[in-house]
Design a protein around this motif. Structure first.
Motif, PDB file in Angstrom:
ATOM      1  N   HIS A   7       0.736  -1.281   0.017  1.00 21.44           N
ATOM      2  CA  HIS A   7       0.069   0.052   0.126  1.00 21.44           C
ATOM      3  C   HIS A   7       0.842   1.162   0.072  1.00 21.44           C
ATOM      4  N   ASN A   8       2.030   1.241   0.109  1.00 23.90           N
ATOM      5  CA  ASN A   8       3.020   2.205   0.046  1.00 23.90           C
ATOM      6  C   ASN A   8       3.703   2.562  -1.185  1.00 23.90           C
ATOM      7  N   LYS A   9       3.022   2.137  -2.243  1.00 25.11           N
ATOM      8  CA  LYS A   9       3.705   2.387  -3.688  1.00 25.11           C
ATOM      9  C   LYS A   9       3.652   3.770  -4.122  1.00 25.11           C
ATOM     10  N   HIS A  10       4.355   4.248  -4.820  1.00 24.71           N
ATOM     11  CA  HIS A  10       4.219   5.512  -5.223  1.00 24.71           C
ATOM     12  C   HIS A  10       3.142   6.001  -6.257  1.00 24.71           C
ATOM     13  N   ALA A  11       2.702   5.482  -6.958  1.00 27.00           N
ATOM     14  CA  ALA A  11       1.435   5.207  -7.799  1.00 27.00           C
ATOM     15  C   ALA A  11       0.224   5.223  -7.195  1.00 27.00           C
ATOM     16  N   LEU A  12       0.088   4.380  -5.914  1.00 28.14           N
ATOM     17  CA  LEU A  12      -1.042   4.418  -5.343  1.00 28.14           C
ATOM     18  C   LEU A  12      -1.017   5.515  -4.595  1.00 28.14           C
ATOM     19  N   LYS A  13      -0.242   6.264  -3.722  1.00 30.31           N
ATOM     20  CA  LYS A  13       0.099   7.353  -3.135  1.00 30.31           C
ATOM     21  C   LYS A  13      -0.537   8.480  -3.856  1.00 30.31           C
ATOM     22  N   ALA A  14      -0.020   8.592  -5.211  1.00 27.72           N
ATOM     23  CA  ALA A  14      -0.548   9.663  -5.994  1.00 27.72           C
ATOM     24  C   ALA A  14      -1.774   9.823  -6.517  1.00 27.72           C
ATOM     25  N   LEU A  15      -2.186   8.503  -6.761  1.00 24.56           N
ATOM     26  CA  LEU A  15      -3.870   8.348  -7.014  1.00 24.56           C
ATOM     27  C   LEU A  15      -4.613   8.768  -5.684  1.00 24.56           C
ATOM     28  N   ARG A  16      -4.272   8.229  -4.676  1.00 29.81           N
ATOM     29  CA  ARG A  16      -5.196   8.525  -3.391  1.00 29.81           C
ATOM     30  C   ARG A  16      -5.130  10.131  -3.081  1.00 29.81           C
ATOM     31  N   ARG A  17      -3.822  10.876  -3.360  1.00 25.48           N
ATOM     32  CA  ARG A  17      -3.798  12.285  -3.318  1.00 25.48           C
ATOM     33  C   ARG A  17      -4.681  12.843  -4.184  1.00 25.48           C
ATOM     34  N   ILE A  19      -7.399  11.659  -5.650  1.00 24.75           N
ATOM     35  CA  ILE A  19      -8.773  11.615  -5.497  1.00 24.75           C
ATOM     36  C   ILE A  19      -9.159  12.414  -4.238  1.00 24.75           C
ATOM     37  N   GLU A  20      -8.598  12.552  -3.024  1.00 23.63           N
ATOM     38  CA  GLU A  20      -8.603  13.212  -2.081  1.00 23.63           C
ATOM     39  C   GLU A  20      -8.787  14.792  -2.117  1.00 23.63           C
ATOM     40  N   SER A  21      -7.895  15.230  -3.193  1.00 20.47           N
ATOM     41  CA  SER A  21      -7.919  16.824  -3.341  1.00 20.47           C
ATOM     42  C   SER A  21      -9.122  16.976  -4.213  1.00 20.47           C
ATOM     43  N   PHE A  23     -11.970  15.415  -4.185  1.00 22.18           N
ATOM     44  CA  PHE A  23     -13.353  15.265  -3.123  1.00 22.18           C
ATOM     45  C   PHE A  23     -13.322  16.573  -2.299  1.00 22.18           C
ATOM     46  N   SER A  24     -12.115  16.800  -2.107  1.00 21.30           N
ATOM     47  CA  SER A  24     -12.104  18.271  -1.061  1.00 21.30           C
ATOM     48  C   SER A  24     -12.699  19.518  -1.704  1.00 21.30           C
ATOM     49  N   THR A  25     -12.380  19.707  -2.998  1.00 21.34           N
ATOM     50  CA  THR A  25     -12.836  20.712  -3.776  1.00 21.34           C
ATOM     51  C   THR A  25     -14.290  20.421  -4.066  1.00 21.34           C
ATOM     52  N   LEU A  26     -14.805  19.459  -4.114  1.00 22.45           N
ATOM     53  CA  LEU A  26     -16.392  19.117  -4.392  1.00 22.45           C
ATOM     54  C   LEU A  26     -16.960  19.423  -3.091  1.00 22.45           C
ATOM     55  N   VAL A  27     -16.330  19.266  -1.799  1.00 25.21           N
ATOM     56  CA  VAL A  27     -17.021  19.323  -0.497  1.00 25.21           C
ATOM     57  C   VAL A  27     -17.069  20.942  -0.367  1.00 25.21           C
ATOM     58  N   SER A  28     -15.865  21.584  -0.561  1.00 28.15           N
ATOM     59  CA  SER A  28     -15.792  22.786  -0.259  1.00 28.15           C
ATOM     60  C   SER A  28     -16.583  24.186  -1.323  1.00 28.15           C
ATOM     61  N   ASP A  29     -16.556  23.689  -2.469  1.00 28.18           N
ATOM     62  CA  ASP A  29     -17.101  24.417  -3.525  1.00 28.18           C
ATOM     63  C   ASP A  29     -18.383  24.152  -3.823  1.00 28.18           C
ATOM     64  N   PHE A  30     -19.061  22.932  -3.574  1.00 29.14           N
ATOM     65  CA  PHE A  30     -20.177  22.485  -4.173  1.00 29.14           C
ATOM     66  C   PHE A  30     -21.104  21.922  -2.815  1.00 29.14           C
ATOM     67  N   GLY A  31     -20.732  21.858  -1.633  1.00 29.74           N
ATOM     68  CA  GLY A  31     -21.384  21.504  -0.408  1.00 29.74           C
ATOM     69  C   GLY A  31     -21.959  19.893  -0.734  1.00 29.74           C
ATOM     70  N   ILE A  32     -21.385  19.176  -1.351  1.00 29.32           N
ATOM     71  CA  ILE A  32     -21.790  17.762  -1.555  1.00 29.32           C
ATOM     72  C   ILE A  32     -21.899  16.958  -0.124  1.00 29.32           C
ATOM     73  N   GLU A  33     -21.155  17.335   0.840  1.00 31.46           N
ATOM     74  CA  GLU A  33     -21.216  16.761   2.157  1.00 31.46           C
ATOM     75  C   GLU A  33     -22.447  16.948   2.856  1.00 31.46           C
TER      76      GLU A  33
END
Length: 64
Positions: A7-17, A19-21, A23-33
């Motif tokens: 789970h510590n592979k570079h490609a997996l970390k980049a993909l997770r980062r 996705i999280e960024s 989702f963070s944009t969708l939460v802050s700008d569009f209030g999907i939460e």
């Protein structure tokens, strides 16, 4: 933990980062939460519309 190094592979970390960024944009700008819809269909529609508007932001539309 068995298999933790997988789970510590570079490609997996980049993909997770990425996705999280996004989702963070969708939460802050569009209030999907915040769910103020009355049905599961309404909630799904709100999420789909937020993602559509987010994706449309990447296009450069020519306006007169």
């Amino acid at each position: 933990m068995k298999g933790a190094k997988e789970h510590n592979k570079h490609a997996l970390k980049a993909l997770r980062r990425t996705i999280e960024s996004r989702f963070s944009t969708l939460v802050s700008d569009f209030g999907i939460e915040t769910n103020l819809t009355r049905s599961a269909f309404g909630f799904q529609l709100k999420i789909e519309l937020a993602i559509l508007v987010y994706n449309l932001g990447f296009f450069n539309f020519v306006t007169n």
